[in-house]
Write a protein that holds these residues in place. Structure first.
Motif, short mmCIF file in Angstrom:
data_model
loop_
_atom_site.label_atom_id
_atom_site.label_comp_id
_atom_site.label_asym_id
_atom_site.label_seq_id
_atom_site.Cartn_x
_atom_site.Cartn_y
_atom_site.Cartn_z
N ARG A 278 0.85 -1.19 0.00
CA ARG A 278 0.00 0.00 0.00
C ARG A 278 0.88 1.23 0.00
O ARG A 278 2.06 1.17 0.36
N THR A 280 0.69 5.94 0.00
CA THR A 280 -0.09 7.18 0.07
C THR A 280 0.67 8.28 -0.65
O THR A 280 1.87 8.17 -0.91
N GLN A 281 -0.04 9.33 -0.99
CA GLN A 281 0.52 10.51 -1.63
C GLN A 281 -0.30 11.72 -1.18
O GLN A 281 -1.53 11.68 -1.24
N HIS A 282 0.37 12.77 -0.71
CA HIS A 282 -0.38 13.95 -0.27
C HIS A 282 -1.07 14.64 -1.44
O HIS A 282 -2.21 15.07 -1.35
N ARG A 288 5.62 9.51 -3.31
CA ARG A 288 4.83 8.51 -2.60
C ARG A 288 5.50 8.15 -1.28
O ARG A 288 6.72 8.13 -1.17
N GLU A 307 -8.99 2.23 5.77
CA GLU A 307 -8.75 3.53 6.39
C GLU A 307 -10.01 3.91 7.17
O GLU A 307 -11.05 4.18 6.56
N VAL A 310 -10.62 8.64 6.05
CA VAL A 310 -9.68 9.06 5.01
C VAL A 310 -9.33 10.54 5.17
O VAL A 310 -10.12 11.33 5.71
N LEU A 315 -4.53 7.39 -2.11
CA LEU A 315 -4.30 6.13 -1.41
C LEU A 315 -4.40 5.00 -2.44
O LEU A 315 -5.24 5.05 -3.34
#
Length: 322
Positions: A278, A280-282, A288, A307, A310, A315
């Motif tokens: 998995r 995430t990225q702002h 990432r 999550e 969220v 994501l």
């Protein structure tokens, strides 16, 4: 009269230089440089190149052609290789010249493994999405808050994104809401015009719009009743895709903080990944982070993430093939 003669001399010089650049590119490569030089030598805009390819029975998007000549992507699917052979005729270059350079690039760099959608492609898709939503007269705020969202993605035997199913729980924050607009962004090379949107529970399919080059599809899901402020709705739908090549990830973007989100990715028993994780990225432009290895279920051949609440950003789940 002299001015006209000088202009002709300049044109001839430029043509000679272009021909020399093409000759060098076809001899030395790499593939994308030779392709770009061949297109420049013919003086064809990419829309015309796409039109010529369609006359050969080959469908390639302008965005894909642009990526090929920039070196951002390489043609790999059977349809794409057919396009390269057709391009050799369209661009008046020797037979096998572009195919040979492509094979040399593959041998030197190895098979291309997309590292996720580029920032540029995401920006292009966001602009297209705004246009498609405008066609449906759908505001960005559809009057719904998401309480829960569960997605199930199926990867097929050819490693393609076969389908995804979404189960939503939403609450209206204004009166009169009677629909939800679903968005699907297919993998590079997909054909959204061949996808199918099926309403499964507590909704029915309305208008569907798509954009071929970016792979974006939007669809209305119409509720049976108009919701009042505070009313909740549970509905379910499926997008049948299966139109692109090998898939490497599934990504979901969130514009604001909200409810629970769960993503499950299931794999065909004939095409199991080597590793899953998995991330995430702002934002689309940010690097990432939050990488975490996910264990593949032996019995059900799936991985998932949950999550509880969220946050805005991106994501997703990615996977590597052997």
């Amino acid at each position: 009269m002299r001015h006209g003669t000088e202009h002709a001399d300049v044109v001839t010089t430029e043509a000679d230089l272009t021909a020399a650049e093409l000759e060098t590119a076809l001899r030395c490569g790499p593939f994308h440089v030779a392709l770009r030089a061949a297109i420049a030598a013919r003086g064809l805009p990419l829309q015309r190149v796409q039109h010529h390819l369609s006359r050969y029975g080959v469908k390639v998007g302008v965005t894909s052609l642009s990526y090929w000549q920039q070196g951002a992507r390489r043609p790999q699917r059977p349809e794409s290789l057919r396009a390269v052979r057709a391009l050799e005729e369209i661009l008046h270059v020797p037979d096998e010249s572009l195919i040979r350079l492509l094979a040399e690039t593959e041998e030197r760099l190895g098979p291309e493994r997309p590292a996720g959608r580029s920032y540029r492609s995401l920006v292009e898709a966001s602009g297209v999405l705004e246009q498609l939503l405008a066609e449906l007269e759908a505001p960005l705020d559809g009057g719904l808050h998401t309480i829960g969202h569960h997605e199930r993605v199926r990867i097929g035997p050819s490693r393609e994104l076969l389908a995804r199913e979404s189960h939503h729980i939403v609450r209206a924050h204004k009166d009169g809401v009677d629909r939800y607009v679903a968005v699907h962004h297919g993998d590079p090379g997909c054909a959204p015009e061949r996808m199918t949107v099926r309403a499964l529970e507590n909704c029915r399919t309305g208008r569907v719009r798509w954009h071929h080059d970016t792979g974006v599809l939007v669809a209305e899901l119409l509720f049976d009743i108009r919701l009042r402020t505070g009313d909740t709705c549970l509905f379910r739908y499926r997008v049948e895709d299966g139109t692109a090549g090998v898939s490497h990830e599934y990504v979901r973007g969130f514009g604001c903080s909200g409810g629970q989100y769960a993503l499950q990715v299931g794999f065909d028993e004939r095409a199991l990944p080597a590793r899953c994780h998995r991330f995430t990225q702002h934002t689309a432009a940010a690097p990432r982070s939050g990488h975490h290895e996910l264990a593949l279920s032996n019995r059900h051949r799936s991985v998932h993430l949950v999550e509880p609440r969220v946050r805005s950003g991106i994501l997703g789940i990615g996977w590597d093939w052997e």
